[in-house]
Motif scaffolding. Structure first.
Motif, short mmCIF file in Angstrom:
data_model
loop_
_atom_site.label_atom_id
_atom_site.label_comp_id
_atom_site.label_asym_id
_atom_site.label_seq_id
_atom_site.Cartn_x
_atom_site.Cartn_y
_atom_site.Cartn_z
N GLU A 16 0.84 -1.19 0.00
CA GLU A 16 0.00 0.00 0.00
C GLU A 16 0.88 1.25 0.00
N VAL A 17 0.55 2.19 -0.86
CA VAL A 17 1.35 3.40 -0.96
C VAL A 17 0.69 4.54 -0.19
N PHE A 18 -0.63 4.61 -0.31
CA PHE A 18 -1.36 5.69 0.35
C PHE A 18 -2.77 5.22 0.64
N ASN A 19 -3.30 5.61 1.77
CA ASN A 19 -4.67 5.29 2.10
C ASN A 19 -5.17 6.39 3.02
N GLY A 20 -6.07 7.23 2.53
CA GLY A 20 -6.54 8.32 3.37
C GLY A 20 -7.54 9.19 2.65
N GLU A 21 -7.93 10.25 3.33
CA GLU A 21 -8.94 11.15 2.78
C GLU A 21 -8.24 12.33 2.10
N VAL A 22 -8.68 12.66 0.92
CA VAL A 22 -8.10 13.82 0.24
C VAL A 22 -9.20 14.67 -0.37
N GLU A 23 -8.82 15.90 -0.74
CA GLU A 23 -9.78 16.80 -1.39
C GLU A 23 -9.75 16.58 -2.90
N MET A 24 -8.52 16.29 -3.41
CA MET A 24 -8.43 16.13 -4.85
C MET A 24 -7.25 15.22 -5.21
N VAL A 25 -7.45 14.45 -6.28
CA VAL A 25 -6.38 13.63 -6.83
C VAL A 25 -6.06 14.19 -8.20
N SER A 26 -4.77 14.39 -8.47
CA SER A 26 -4.39 14.85 -9.79
C SER A 26 -3.42 13.86 -10.39
N THR A 27 -3.76 13.35 -11.59
CA THR A 27 -2.92 12.37 -12.25
C THR A 27 -3.12 12.48 -13.76
N ARG A 28 -2.56 11.53 -14.49
CA ARG A 28 -2.68 11.60 -15.94
C ARG A 28 -3.16 10.25 -16.49
N THR A 29 -4.24 10.27 -17.24
CA THR A 29 -4.71 9.04 -17.88
C THR A 29 -4.22 9.05 -19.32
N THR A 30 -4.52 7.96 -20.02
CA THR A 30 -4.12 7.86 -21.42
C THR A 30 -4.70 9.02 -22.22
N VAL A 31 -5.87 9.51 -21.75
CA VAL A 31 -6.54 10.57 -22.49
C VAL A 31 -5.96 11.95 -22.15
N GLY A 32 -5.56 12.13 -20.90
CA GLY A 32 -4.99 13.42 -20.54
C GLY A 32 -4.96 13.61 -19.03
N VAL A 33 -4.55 14.80 -18.63
CA VAL A 33 -4.45 15.10 -17.20
C VAL A 33 -5.84 15.16 -16.60
N ILE A 34 -5.98 14.60 -15.41
CA ILE A 34 -7.30 14.54 -14.81
C ILE A 34 -7.23 14.90 -13.34
N GLY A 35 -8.26 15.60 -12.86
CA GLY A 35 -8.36 15.91 -11.44
C GLY A 35 -9.65 15.31 -10.93
N ILE A 36 -9.56 14.57 -9.83
CA ILE A 36 -10.75 13.92 -9.29
C ILE A 36 -11.13 14.61 -7.98
N LEU A 37 -12.37 15.07 -7.92
CA LEU A 37 -12.90 15.65 -6.68
C LEU A 37 -13.90 14.66 -6.10
N ALA A 38 -14.40 14.98 -4.92
CA ALA A 38 -15.40 14.12 -4.29
C ALA A 38 -16.62 13.98 -5.20
#
Lengths: 135, 301
Positions: A16-38
């Motif tokens: 496990e690398v991370f497990n917790g509550e966050v406001e936003m996740v920012s990463t990159r998918t094959t399609v493009g940069v993505i930000g995930i909110l609740a």
């Protein structure tokens, strides 16, 4: 303004690398940069090597160098499966440059349109992205 | 001829030193074994999450797309064998079991008229194959104490590439499966072509981990379900190799621990025997001296 938090889990084959509550996740998918909110809509995406940013708050950000993987969002929960995730401080520019060199050599040697070449190109892209994160 | 006391004493010291080393090695191996087992456990949540995702994507896509690594080649002319063992020796039959099983399989294939290409993971296997004048297509070394996923990916990518580029028609892997500290056995698995069954119906699905509830809503796919599925399938090969590397590492430490315990026990026995021998030699010397004194006294009298 503070955003609502939601649980995020980041798993790699090494644990496990991370497990917790966050406001936003920012990463990159094959399609493009993505930000995930609740309360993001359900999603299943393939991830590309990039900087993974987990915003615990607007200012407190956990950063990783993330290799290829998958992102699954549903039920207000995000699961990231990544092949590798390194804290940025653990990246070794010298070693990455060496890997990049090996990948470039492979590209030279491999014939056009071979799987070998595609693998080498994928490697090259990953090490380039990681290397850019060390700067 | 009885050995002199000094010779025996030297040997005892030597054996005692060896015993110290083997005991230390057994302890180190035990600690590493512990860590290696933890890493096998750490892989489980990831592997079962991948499996869940695959099932989900397969349901959406309707069927497993025709991924090239799932396709059998019409004729098996060349087989690649990957031997997974250790970088170091002193672990009982750990390395040689793999070499023996692998070479026997290689002969079988050759007898059946197939060409065999050898790959080795672990310096020991690589060198014993070279010693037997078996040419290696490639060897992967330097990580068997603590293999990382990147190491597994490197091996998997290489093997998938030669399979997809048509250089080989089948890939088999040999490694020491880890059951427990005292029980390890050689496993032989066909890695490629990947079996459809391993991907879709791979055993009972484990209960999802906390938080990762199965989804009822059909999610949106990026790029699309079939593309996601195609990539997931490749991960099965990487995970299989990674698991083989991890189990092999655990087995190596287990085998070394057992081997070093036996060596320490043997050293203990040897020390007892030698001590006995030394006492005998000392007694012989004393007896000889008494005889000389008595003989001298008699001569005077």
């Amino acid at each position: 303004m503070a955003h609502a938090k939601f649980p995020v889990e980041v798993l790699s084959p090494e644990g496990e690398v991370f497990n917790g509550e966050v406001e936003m996740v920012s990463t990159r998918t094959t399609v493009g940069v993505i930000g995930i909110l609740a309360r993001h809509a359900p999603l299943l995406a393939t991830l590309e090597p990039t900087e993974l940013r987990l915003y615990k708050t607007e200012t407190e950000v956990v950063r990783f160098a993330q290799a290829e993987g998958y992102l699954q969002v549903g039920d207000n929960h995000a699961l990231l499966l990544v092949e590798e995730a390194h804290p940025l401080a653990d990246l070794d520019a010298h070693e990455l440059r060496e890997r990049l060199r090996v990948a470039e050599e492979e590209i030279e040697q491999a014939g056009e349109d071979t799987e070998r070449r595609q693998v080498a190109e994928r490697d090259k892209r990953r090490w380039e992205r990681f290397l850019s994160l060390t700067e | 001829m009885p050995q002199s006391q000094r010779d025996v004493r030297n040997r005892i010291t030597a054996v005692k030193n060896i015993e110290k080393i083997t005991r230390a090695m057994a302890m180190v191996a035990a600690a590493r074994l512990n860590r290696a087992e933890q890493r096998i456990h750490a892989l489980r949540p990831y592997a079962s999450a991948i499996r869940r995702m695959t099932r989900q994507a397969a349901e959406t896509a309707g069927a497993v797309p025709s991924v090239p690594i799932l396709q059998e080649h019409a004729e098996v002319g060349t087989v690649a064998l990957l031997f997974v063992a250790g970088d170091r020796g002193l672990a009982g039959a750990f390395n040689s079991n793999i070499v023996r099983a692998g070479i026997a399989a290689g002969r079988e294939h050759e007898d059946a008229g197939r060409r065999v290409v050898y790959f080795a993971s672990g310096r020991r296997v690589a060198s014993s194959l070279t010693f037997r004048r078996i040419a290696l297509a490639d060897s992967f070394t330097g990580f068997t104490d603590r293999p990382s996923y990147a190491d597994a990916r490197r091996i998997a990518e290489r093997l998938m590439a030669i399979y997809l580029d048509g250089e080989v028609d089948q890939v088999e892997v040999f490694y020491n499966g880890f059951v427990s500290v005292i029980s390890q056995f050689v496993r032989r698995e066909t890695l490629l072509p990947l079996q459809r069954a391993t991907v879709i119906e791979a055993g009972p699905l484990e209960e999802p981990a906390s938080g990762a509830r199965p989804q009822r809503v059909v999610p949106e796919y990026e790029p699309d379900a079939a593309a996601v599925l195609r990539r997931l399938v490749l991960d099965y090969v990487e995970i299989s190799i990674y698991r083989a590397l991890l189990e092999s590492t655990a087995s190596e430490h287990g085998a070394r621990m057992t081997a070093m315990r036996h060596a320490s026990d043997n050293a203990g026995e040897l020390i007892q025997d030698l001590t006995l021998q030394m006492n005998r030699a000392r007694q012989a010397e004393i007896t000889k001296e008494i005889m000389e004194v008595v003989a001298g006294a008699e001569g005077l009298g």
